[in-house]
Scaffold this motif. Structure first.
Motif, PDB file in Angstrom:
ATOM      1  N   UNK A 216       0.824  -1.214   0.000  1.00 54.22           N
ATOM      2  CA  UNK A 216       0.000   0.000   0.000  1.00 54.22           C
ATOM      3  C   UNK A 216       0.852   1.255   0.000  1.00 54.22           C
ATOM      4  N   UNK A 217       2.081   1.193   0.490  1.00 54.75           N
ATOM      5  CA  UNK A 217       2.947   2.366   0.483  1.00 54.75           C
ATOM      6  C   UNK A 217       3.603   2.573  -0.874  1.00 54.75           C
ATOM      7  N   UNK A 218       3.371   1.653  -1.782  1.00 53.40           N
ATOM      8  CA  UNK A 218       3.893   1.787  -3.140  1.00 53.40           C
ATOM      9  C   UNK A 218       2.713   1.917  -4.102  1.00 53.40           C
ATOM     10  N   UNK A 341      10.352   5.435  -4.295  1.00 52.65           N
ATOM     11  CA  UNK A 341       9.551   6.224  -3.356  1.00 52.65           C
ATOM     12  C   UNK A 341       8.227   6.556  -4.020  1.00 52.65           C
ATOM     13  N   UNK A 342       7.208   6.819  -3.202  1.00 51.96           N
ATOM     14  CA  UNK A 342       5.907   7.281  -3.700  1.00 51.96           C
ATOM     15  C   UNK A 342       5.440   8.459  -2.854  1.00 51.96           C
ATOM     16  N   UNK A 343       4.795   9.419  -3.507  1.00 56.22           N
ATOM     17  CA  UNK A 343       4.259  10.592  -2.816  1.00 56.22           C
ATOM     18  C   UNK A 343       2.894  10.914  -3.398  1.00 56.22           C
ATOM     19  N   UNK A 344       1.902  11.034  -2.522  1.00 61.15           N
ATOM     20  CA  UNK A 344       0.547  11.335  -2.963  1.00 61.15           C
ATOM     21  C   UNK A 344       0.000  12.619  -2.339  1.00 61.15           C
ATOM     22  N   UNK A 345       0.612  13.096  -1.267  1.00 61.18           N
ATOM     23  CA  UNK A 345       0.106  14.289  -0.585  1.00 61.18           C
ATOM     24  C   UNK A 345       0.603  15.572  -1.225  1.00 61.18           C
ATOM     25  N   UNK A 346       1.902  15.654  -1.470  1.00 62.12           N
ATOM     26  CA  UNK A 346       2.504  16.845  -2.084  1.00 62.12           C
ATOM     27  C   UNK A 346       3.343  16.425  -3.286  1.00 62.12           C
ATOM     28  N   UNK A 347       2.703  15.988  -4.368  1.00 56.73           N
ATOM     29  CA  UNK A 347       3.463  15.413  -5.485  1.00 56.73           C
ATOM     30  C   UNK A 347       4.359  16.394  -6.223  1.00 56.73           C
ATOM     31  N   UNK A 348       4.124  17.707  -6.075  1.00 57.63           N
ATOM     32  CA  UNK A 348       4.990  18.666  -6.760  1.00 57.63           C
ATOM     33  C   UNK A 348       6.158  19.102  -5.893  1.00 57.63           C
ATOM     34  N   UNK A 353       8.136   8.794   0.414  1.00 57.89           N
ATOM     35  CA  UNK A 353       8.858   7.957   1.367  1.00 57.89           C
ATOM     36  C   UNK A 353       9.323   6.687   0.672  1.00 57.89           C
ATOM     37  N   UNK A 354      10.401   6.083   1.169  1.00 60.03           N
ATOM     38  CA  UNK A 354      10.899   4.858   0.544  1.00 60.03           C
ATOM     39  C   UNK A 354       9.892   3.719   0.632  1.00 60.03           C
ATOM     40  N   UNK A 355       9.835   2.927  -0.420  1.00 52.94           N
ATOM     41  CA  UNK A 355       8.989   1.746  -0.403  1.00 52.94           C
ATOM     42  C   UNK A 355       9.640   0.698   0.503  1.00 52.94           C
ATOM     43  N   UNK A 356       8.886  -0.301   0.954  1.00 57.68           N
ATOM     44  CA  UNK A 356       9.472  -1.342   1.800  1.00 57.68           C
ATOM     45  C   UNK A 356      10.701  -1.985   1.167  1.00 57.68           C
TER      46      UNK A 356
END
Length: 531
Positions: A216-218, A341-348, A353-356
Motif C-alpha cells: 500500500x505504500x507503493x 519512493x511514492x508521494x501522494x500528498x505533495x506530489x509537486x 517515502x521509501x517503499x518497503x
C-alpha cells in the motif's frame, strides 16, 4: 529453500487470479483490434513460448534474448518466458541513436532477438529499428518476429512468434530455473553521461521488488484494478508495473507504441482503467485533449502515477479537475529498479517515502549544516534490489542526486550532482551536446543548460561562442540541423544564444549557475530582436 523466481508470478496468474485479464489494443488497417486473455491463458502461453524458444532455438541458461518492441502482449509474455529458461531479457530502447542502440543490442551478443513489425513501421523510430536489423543480420543473430513484415530480406534467420507458442504446446519444457541469483533481466541507464550503463538483475531482486511495489505504500494495486502502463518496458520493465499486475491480479492493458493523447484517453474510458502510469508530458497532453473536447473523459480513473521528472502543479490540477483522479509521483533510477519512493500528498514538492525494503540516507559531507530545515547532501540508497553498488562493504549506492530527508522520512530532491536535462521523461546529456556543437567549424565554445517548458518540463538552451565576429544570420537553424544529424530530435536545443565569451568560475570552468540564472532574460532579448 524456496527460490524467489519469476515462476512464482506465473503460478499466481494460473492459480490465484483466474478472473484477471491482459487486454491487447492494437491499431490495424481495419481499425482498432482488442484482444482479451485471461491470466491463466497468458501464463499457459508464456510456458509454451519458453518451451518453443528452447526447443527451436536452443536458448537456455546463461543466454540472452533481446526485445525490440513496444508495450505489447508479446513483449509482456517474453518478460516472463525467457527468464524461465535461465536466460535474460534485454529490452532495447529504440529511442537511442542507431549507433548506441546497435551497441546495446549486441553487447552482450544475443542468442535471439524478438522484433515487432510495429517498431519497424513507426514514423519516428522505424529507421533506428531497421538499422539494428541490419547489424543483427550481419552478426547472424536469428529473429523471433511478430507481424506480417517481409522478414526474409531483413533477417539472417527468423521464426514467427506464434509458431513458437504452437511448437511449445507439443514439446517438453525444460525445468524452470531454481537458482534465484540467476540473471533474469539486463537493465540499461538512459546514457546521461555518455553511453548507457548496463546492469544484471536477478530473479531474487525482481521478485522482491515486485512484492515491494505491491504494498500500500507503493502502487497499492489489487485485483480490482485495471492498469495502463505507458512507461516503455525498456524503462526498467515499464517501472515494474506489468509484473506487479501479475503478482496482485490487477488486469493489464497494453496499447503498443501509439501514445496520441486522444487514443490514450479513449482507452482509459473504454477499458475502465483505474490506474495509469506515464511521464508528466503524457498527462499534460491527455488533459488538454479531454479539456478541449477532443477526447472522452475517463469513467473509472482513480489515480495516475508519474515520474521521470518533476510534475508541475498545473498538471496535478488538470489531472484532478479534468480527469477526476489524483496524482501519485514516484522517484527512482535504473539502479534502484525504478520506483523507490511514492508521494501522494505533495506530489509537486516531495518525492515521497521509501517503499518497503529500500533504505535511504543523506551524506552531508561538504554541505552547509547551519541552514534551517533538513540538511541537503548526497542521496544514497540500499536494498535487496539496488544494483550497481560500488561499495560492497556497505551496499550503499550513491545516486548522484542532491537531496534531503525530513523528520517524517520524506525525500526532497534539490538538484542533480551532474548537469543533466530531463525533457518529457528522457535524459539529455549536456556534455555530449556541448562537445558536438564544438565540432562545428563556426563554434569555438558551447554550454548547454535547462530552461523551463510548460509541456516538456525542461528543454535545452545552448550558449555558443563563434569563431568570427560576424555571426551567420541563420546560425541557430544551421546548428539545430547540425545537432539533428547526430542526436534524437528531443536533444535539439530549443534556443541557441551567441555570446562573446562564456562566463567562467574562479577555477576556469564554465559558470553554468550564472548561465541558468540569465537564461530567461537572454531568450526574451533574443525573441524581441527577432520580432
Amino acid at each position: 529453500m524456496f527460490p524467489l523466481t519469476v515462476d512464482h508470478l506465473l503460478w499466481r496468474m494460473s492459480n490465484v487470479h483466474p478472473q484477471s485479464e491482459v487486454v491487447s489494443i492494437t491499431e490495424e488497417t481495419g481499425g482498432t483490434v482488442t484482444t482479451r486473455w485471461a491470466f491463466p491463458d497468458v501464463a499457459s502461453r508464456v510456458r509454451k513460448l519458453a518451451s518453443g524458444i528452447h526447443s527451436s532455438m536452443g536458448v537456455g541458461r546463461g543466454d540472452v534474448v533481446a526485445v525490440l518492441a513496444f508495450n505489447t502482449l508479446e513483449h509482456f509474455e517474453a518478460l516472463l518466458a525467457v527468464p524461465l529458461l535461465g536466460a535474460a531479457v534485454n529490452s532495447l530502447n529504440a529511442r537511442l541513436s542507431p549507433e548506441v542502440l546497435i551497441d546495446q543490442a549486441l553487447s552482450p551478443r544475443p542468442d535471439a532477438v524478438l522484433v515487432d513489425a510495429e517498431m519497424l513501421d513507426h514514423p519516428v523510430l522505424g529507421d533506428s529499428a531497421r538499422a539494428v536489423l541490419g547489424a543483427l543480420r550481419e552478426a547472424r543473430v536469428p529473429l523471433i518476429v511478430v507481424g506480417s513484415q517481409d522478414w526474409p530480406g531483413l533477417a539472417h534467420a527468423f521464426v514467427r512468434y506464434e509458431d513458437l507458442v504452437e511448437l511449445g504446446a507439443t514439446t517438453a519444457a525444460p525445468a524452470p530455473v531454481d537458482d534465484e541469483n540467476t540473471t533474469a533481466y539486463l537493465f540499461h541507464t538512459s546514457g546521461t553521461t555518455g553511453r548507457p550503463k548496463s546492469y544484471r538483475v536477478s530473479h531474487r531482486a525482481l521478485v522482491l521488488h515486485t512484492l515491494s511495489q505491491a504494498t500500500t505504500e507503493a502502487s497499492g494495486l489489487t485485483r480490482t484494478d485495471r492498469v495502463l502502463p505507458l512507461a516503455p518496458f525498456f524503462h526498467v520493465n515499464g517501472w515494474g508495473l506489468p509484473l506487479t499486475c501479475a503478482l496482485t491480479g490487477a488486469s493489464l492493458l497494453l496499447c503498443g507504441g501509439d501514445l496520441a493523447a486522444e487514443r490514450i484517453a479513449t482507452v482509459i474510458r473504454d477499458e475502465a482503467v483505474t490506474t495509469a502510469a506515464a511521464v508528466p508530458t503524457i498527462w499534460h497532453d491527455v488533459c488538454q485533449a479531454v479539456a478541449t473536447g477532443r477526447a472522452p473523459r475517463p469513467s473509472a480513473l482513480r489515480e495516475v502515477f508519474s515520474g521521470g521528472s518533476a510534475v508541475p502543479q498545473s498538471v496535478v490540477r488538470s489531472v484532478e479537475d479534468v480527469l477526476g483522479a489524483r496524482v501519485g509521483t514516484a522517484w527512482g533510477m535504473t539502479e534502484t529498479m525504478a520506483c523507490s519512493t511514492y508521494e501522494r500528498t505533495d506530489p509537486t514538492i516531495s518525492a515521497g517515502v521509501p517503499i518497503p525494503l529500500v533504505e535511504m540516507r543523506i551524506d552531508h559531507d561538504g554541505f552547509d549544516h547551519d541552514r534551517s530545515g533538513p540538511v541537503m547532501g548526497k542521496l544514497q540508497v540500499r536494498g535487496p534490489f539496488v544494483v550497481g553498488v560500488q561499495d560492497g562493504s556497505t551496499n550503499w549506492f550513491d545516486t548522484g542526486d542532491i537531496a534531503s530527508l525530513d523528520a517524517r522520512g520524506r525525500l526532497t530532491l534539490h538538484d542533480r550532482e551532474k548537469d543533466l536535462i530531463k525533457s518529457g521523461g528522457e535524459w539529455i546529456a549536456t556534455a555530449e551536446l556541448e562537445q558536438y556543437l564544438c565540432t562545428h567549424p563556426a563554434v569555438t565554445a558551447a554550454a548547454v543548460v535547462p530552461i523551463a517548458h510548460p509541456r516538456w518540463i525542461e528543454r535545452p538552451l545552448a550558449y555558443i561562442v563563434t569563431l568570427d565576429d560576424e555571426v551567420h544570420p541563420d546560425i541557430e537553424n544551421l546548428l539545430r540541423a547540425y545537432v539533428g544529424d547526430r542526436f534524437p530530435r528531443w536533444w535539439i536545443p530549443d534556443h541557441i544564444v551567441v555570446l562573446d565569451s562564456l562566463p567562467r568560475t574562479a577555477v576556469g570552468k564554465v559558470d553554468k549557475v550564472r548561465l541558468r540564472s540569465q537564461s530567461s532574460t537572454d531568450i526574451q532579448i533574443q525573441s524581441e530582436a527577432l520580432a
